[in-house]
Design a protein around this motif. Structure first.
Motif, mmCIF file in Angstrom:
data_model
loop_
_atom_site.group_PDB
_atom_site.id
_atom_site.type_symbol
_atom_site.label_atom_id
_atom_site.label_comp_id
_atom_site.label_asym_id
_atom_site.label_seq_id
_atom_site.Cartn_x
_atom_site.Cartn_y
_atom_site.Cartn_z
ATOM 1 N N SER A 147 -4.267 -26.406 -26.836
ATOM 2 C CA SER A 147 -3.801 -25.315 -27.707
ATOM 3 C C SER A 147 -2.678 -24.744 -26.633
ATOM 4 O O SER A 147 -2.582 -24.660 -25.711
ATOM 5 N N ALA A 148 -1.569 -24.327 -27.815
ATOM 6 C CA ALA A 148 -0.317 -23.604 -27.158
ATOM 7 C C ALA A 148 1.055 -24.028 -28.077
ATOM 8 O O ALA A 148 0.497 -24.651 -29.301
ATOM 9 N N VAL A 149 1.901 -23.853 -27.521
ATOM 10 C CA VAL A 149 3.163 -24.086 -28.165
ATOM 11 C C VAL A 149 4.180 -25.034 -27.241
ATOM 12 O O VAL A 149 4.063 -25.230 -25.825
ATOM 13 N N TYR A 150 4.190 -25.709 -28.946
ATOM 14 C CA TYR A 150 4.905 -26.892 -27.734
ATOM 15 C C TYR A 150 6.668 -26.846 -28.472
ATOM 16 O O TYR A 150 6.795 -26.806 -29.660
ATOM 17 N N LEU A 151 7.107 -27.161 -27.499
ATOM 18 C CA LEU A 151 9.019 -26.808 -27.456
ATOM 19 C C LEU A 151 9.578 -28.332 -27.248
ATOM 20 O O LEU A 151 9.599 -29.029 -26.255
ATOM 21 N N CYS A 152 10.210 -28.281 -28.199
ATOM 22 C CA CYS A 152 11.435 -29.347 -28.228
ATOM 23 C C CYS A 152 13.020 -28.941 -28.056
ATOM 24 O O CYS A 152 13.080 -27.621 -28.079
ATOM 25 N N ALA A 153 13.433 -29.572 -27.322
ATOM 26 C CA ALA A 153 15.379 -28.985 -26.265
ATOM 27 C C ALA A 153 16.298 -30.424 -26.696
ATOM 28 O O ALA A 153 15.569 -31.030 -26.168
ATOM 29 N N SER A 154 17.449 -29.689 -27.301
ATOM 30 C CA SER A 154 18.135 -30.440 -26.733
ATOM 31 C C SER A 154 19.608 -29.764 -26.535
ATOM 32 O O SER A 154 19.885 -29.267 -26.831
ATOM 33 N N SER A 155 20.125 -31.034 -25.539
ATOM 34 C CA SER A 155 21.548 -31.209 -25.188
ATOM 35 C C SER A 155 22.731 -31.925 -25.472
ATOM 36 O O SER A 155 21.842 -33.132 -25.815
ATOM 37 N N PRO A 156 23.968 -31.840 -25.288
ATOM 38 C CA PRO A 156 25.121 -32.638 -26.387
ATOM 39 C C PRO A 156 25.019 -33.522 -25.022
ATOM 40 O O PRO A 156 25.555 -34.818 -25.248
ATOM 41 N N LEU A 157 24.525 -33.126 -23.439
ATOM 42 C CA LEU A 157 25.046 -34.286 -22.537
ATOM 43 C C LEU A 157 23.826 -34.877 -21.782
ATOM 44 O O LEU A 157 23.173 -34.682 -22.546
ATOM 45 N N PRO A 158 24.132 -36.625 -21.115
ATOM 46 C CA PRO A 158 22.597 -36.518 -20.475
ATOM 47 C C PRO A 158 22.107 -35.362 -18.995
ATOM 48 O O PRO A 158 23.055 -35.327 -18.652
ATOM 49 N N GLY A 159 20.684 -35.308 -19.234
ATOM 50 C CA GLY A 159 20.182 -34.290 -18.236
ATOM 51 C C GLY A 159 20.948 -33.204 -18.791
ATOM 52 O O GLY A 159 21.622 -32.352 -19.365
ATOM 53 N N LEU A 160 21.224 -31.973 -17.675
ATOM 54 C CA LEU A 160 21.864 -30.903 -17.187
ATOM 55 C C LEU A 160 23.264 -31.393 -15.995
ATOM 56 O O LEU A 160 22.841 -31.877 -15.147
ATOM 57 N N GLY A 161 23.932 -30.535 -16.747
ATOM 58 C CA GLY A 161 25.405 -31.620 -15.657
ATOM 59 C C GLY A 161 25.025 -30.904 -14.268
ATOM 60 O O GLY A 161 24.116 -29.784 -14.133
ATOM 61 N N TYR A 201 8.299 -29.454 -24.067
ATOM 62 C CA TYR A 201 8.063 -28.829 -23.283
ATOM 63 C C TYR A 201 6.623 -28.204 -23.480
ATOM 64 O O TYR A 201 6.501 -27.997 -25.030
ATOM 65 N N GLN A 202 5.727 -27.595 -22.910
ATOM 66 C CA GLN A 202 5.153 -26.836 -23.457
ATOM 67 C C GLN A 202 4.449 -25.845 -23.026
ATOM 68 O O GLN A 202 4.583 -24.949 -21.804
ATOM 69 N N GLN A 203 4.329 -24.893 -23.968
ATOM 70 C CA GLN A 203 3.914 -23.123 -23.359
ATOM 71 C C GLN A 203 2.638 -22.964 -23.439
ATOM 72 O O GLN A 203 2.772 -22.668 -24.578
ATOM 73 N N ALA A 204 1.555 -22.121 -23.052
ATOM 74 C CA ALA A 204 0.587 -22.018 -23.398
ATOM 75 C C ALA A 204 1.086 -20.138 -23.111
ATOM 76 O O ALA A 204 1.749 -20.201 -22.301
ATOM 77 N N LEU A 205 -0.140 -19.533 -23.427
ATOM 78 C CA LEU A 205 -0.400 -18.093 -23.743
ATOM 79 C C LEU A 205 0.193 -17.769 -22.148
ATOM 80 O O LEU A 205 -0.266 -17.477 -21.566
ATOM 81 N N GLY A 206 1.128 -16.685 -22.625
ATOM 82 C CA GLY A 206 1.661 -15.501 -21.550
ATOM 83 C C GLY A 206 2.106 -16.377 -19.731
ATOM 84 O O GLY A 206 1.779 -16.286 -18.912
ATOM 85 N N GLN A 207 2.480 -17.841 -20.333
ATOM 86 C CA GLN A 207 2.644 -18.653 -19.609
ATOM 87 C C GLN A 207 4.130 -19.025 -19.799
ATOM 88 O O GLN A 207 4.823 -18.865 -20.697
ATOM 89 N N GLY A 208 5.067 -19.346 -18.607
ATOM 90 C CA GLY A 208 6.754 -20.324 -18.746
ATOM 91 C C GLY A 208 6.508 -21.075 -19.240
ATOM 92 O O GLY A 208 5.422 -22.091 -19.123
ATOM 93 N N PRO A 209 7.076 -21.988 -19.929
ATOM 94 C CA PRO A 209 7.535 -23.454 -20.878
ATOM 95 C C PRO A 209 7.498 -24.410 -19.155
ATOM 96 O O PRO A 209 7.727 -24.471 -18.205
ATOM 97 N N GLU A 210 6.185 -25.491 -19.814
ATOM 98 C CA GLU A 210 6.405 -26.538 -18.635
ATOM 99 C C GLU A 210 6.285 -27.866 -18.874
ATOM 100 O O GLU A 210 6.083 -28.274 -20.197
ATOM 101 N N PHE A 211 7.965 -28.222 -18.268
ATOM 102 C CA PHE A 211 8.234 -29.754 -18.945
ATOM 103 C C PHE A 211 7.113 -30.850 -19.153
ATOM 104 O O PHE A 211 6.328 -31.101 -18.661
ATOM 105 N N LEU A 212 7.297 -31.739 -19.969
ATOM 106 C CA LEU A 212 6.226 -32.719 -20.639
ATOM 107 C C LEU A 212 6.914 -34.088 -20.050
ATOM 108 O O LEU A 212 6.820 -34.812 -19.877
ATOM 109 N N THR A 213 8.042 -34.384 -20.938
ATOM 110 C CA THR A 213 8.847 -35.044 -21.193
ATOM 111 C C THR A 213 10.645 -35.827 -21.654
ATOM 112 O O THR A 213 10.772 -34.345 -21.547
ATOM 113 N N TYR A 214 11.385 -35.927 -21.423
ATOM 114 C CA TYR A 214 12.139 -36.181 -21.186
ATOM 115 C C TYR A 214 13.269 -37.749 -21.967
ATOM 116 O O TYR A 214 13.132 -39.006 -21.283
ATOM 117 N N PHE A 215 13.651 -37.119 -22.989
ATOM 118 C CA PHE A 215 14.272 -38.626 -23.597
ATOM 119 C C PHE A 215 16.521 -39.015 -23.660
ATOM 120 O O PHE A 215 16.894 -37.479 -24.145
#
Lengths: 119, 113
Positions: free
Chosen positions: A87-101, A35-49
């Motif tokens: 320019s932004a904060v680039y956030l990585c997130a993981s989860s144990p199962l495929p996608g979100l249940g 996810y990409q998070q610009a200053l003062g904004q919520g995270p925006e999805f970039l890509t999923y593996f």
């Protein structure tokens, strides 16, 4: 590892430089998101593996952005010819199962992020 | 039109009061709804998720969902100064089988002693 680890925590690049941001997800986690998070904004999805397969890259803002996860664990987000708008904060997130249940119980754990500043 | 709308605040409440955070979303088929807390300079951390109409309580936190009104809220009872943070509402859309979340821009909450 105990959590999602990202490096570098801070990166300053001159406009036009290439940068690479690394994400080390929780061991065994199948899903990895950027996810990409610009200053003062919520995270925006970039890509999923899902493991090594990049199943959704619809959020990548341009062909200057490229992500990979070749062995299904560590992922790298590469930005070529950086621009000031990157320019932004680039956030990585993981989860144990495929996608979100369907109930959302397969929740995301975020890393601390990589703050990119392009001068 | 943004997918998820939040009042950016800031919202300021005294210690011990109830803080009410609101969120609306545009996709009527959205399935799951999440509240994340983000301290300044830190990563988002999940507080609650809800997917059925009604209320869901967890300690001092209550999430409320009204799908007909496309509205989700978070109530924080007995607010503490440590609750001061930005609260992000996130929505998993109908077509988002892979788990893409749409985030609002967040509401900044300050709890003063």
């Amino acid at each position: 590892g105990a959590g999602v680890s990202q490096s570098p925590r801070y990166k300053v690049a001159k406009r036009g430089q290439d940068v690479a941001l690394r994400c080390d997800p929780i061991s065994g986690h199948v899903s990895l998101f950027w996810y990409q998070q610009a200053l003062g904004q919520g995270p925006e999805f970039l890509t999923y593996f899902q493991n090594e397969a990049q199943l959704d890259k619809s959020g990548l803002p341009s062909d200057r952005f490229f992500a990979e996860r070749p062995e299904g664990s560590v992922s790298t987000l590469k930005i070529q010819r950086t621009q000031q708008e990157d320019s932004a904060v680039y956030l990585c997130a993981s989860s144990p199962l495929p996608g979100l249940g369907p109930s959302g119980a397969n929740v995301l754990t975020f890393g601390a992020g990589s703050r990119l500043t392009v001068l | 039109q943004k997918e998820v709308e939040q009042n950016s605040g800031p919202l300021s409440v005294p210690e011990g009061a109830i803080a009410s955070l609101n969120c609306t979303y545009s996709d009527r088929g959205s399935q799951s709804f999440f509240w994340y807390r983000q301290y300044s300079g830190k990563s988002p951390e999940l507080i609650m998720f809800i997917y059925s109409n009604g209320d869901k309580e967890d300690g001092r936190f209550t999430a409320q969902l009204n799908k007909a009104s496309q509205y989700v809220s978070l109530l924080i009872r007995d607010s503490q100064p440590s609750d001061s943070a930005t609260y992000l509402c996130a929505v998993k859309g109908r077509g988002s089988t892979l788990g893409r979340l749409y985030f609002g821009r967040g509401t900044q909450l300050t709890v003063w002693p």
